[in-house]
Design a protein around this motif. Structure first.
Motif: not given
Length: 199
Positions: A38-56
């Motif tokens: 099965p194709a990976p689920e979006e949640a399996d593939l990506n970080s929480d982008q709001s948290a990623l922005l905070q990290n940036i």
């Protein structure tokens, strides 16, 4: 009678041939069965982008305390302050810039570069964010757009680029995705040369 024997022999031969053909077809039909991945689920593939922005953005996220622009650093800050404030791993140090990198648990990469004047003070900051999917790119784009639109003047929007200004700072956010390489670039520029001279 001879005709009947020939007819019965033909019928038997046809039945045997059909039976063999059916078994062959069954085997042929079963052979292509492979394990479906099965194709990976979006949640399996990506970080929480709001948290990623905070990290940036770093510790000054949502505050912009003491005139900092990004990650506790302001334009005009000396190299020593960048080295003391930056929590990412240094990957490059040249006379005109310092480079830092961080990788998320989902294997997304953030590269931050602090560009320096001849007297070793910060005069530009760029952030390259390498992402895993178009969905992650769109989510980080939306998170960045919301944050900077709330904290800076109304943006100037183009199809793959947004620009904000506030006092002496200009910020560009650009979607730099090409093919299967996904990501955003953030650029922070001083718009007032006196900011660099005063620090």
């Amino acid at each position: 009678m001879k005709l009947l024997k020939i007819g019965a022999s033909l019928a038997l031969a046809l039945t045997v041939m059909m039976g063999c053909d059916t078994k062959t077809n069954e085997k042929t039909e079963q052979a292509p069965d492979t394990v479906a991945i099965p194709a990976p689920e979006e949640a399996d593939l990506n970080s929480d982008q709001s948290a990623l922005l905070q990290n940036i953005l770093g510790t000054s996220y949502g505050e912009n305390a003491n005139g900092t622009i990004l990650r506790g650093v302001a334009f005009g800050d000396p190299v020593s302050k960048v080295k003391a404030s930056e929590t990412f791993e240094m990957f490059e140090e040249t006379p005109d810039h310092l480079g830092y990198t961080s990788e998320t648990a989902k294997l997304e990469t953030i590269d931050v570069q602090y560009f320096l004047t001849a007297d070793k003070k910060v005069n530009k900051i760029t952030v390259d964010v390498y992402l895993n999917s178009p969905g992650a790119t769109k989510q980080l784009w939306n998170a960045g757009k919301q944050y900077f639109s709330e904290n800076y003047d109304a943006p100037k929007e183009e199809p793959k680029k947004i620009t904000w200004k506030k006092k002496s700072v200009r910020i560009n956010m650009e979607d730099v995705s090409v093919g299967k390489d996904y990501g955003l670039k953030f650029q922070f520029f001083p718009t007032d040369k006196n900011v660099l001279a005063s620090n």
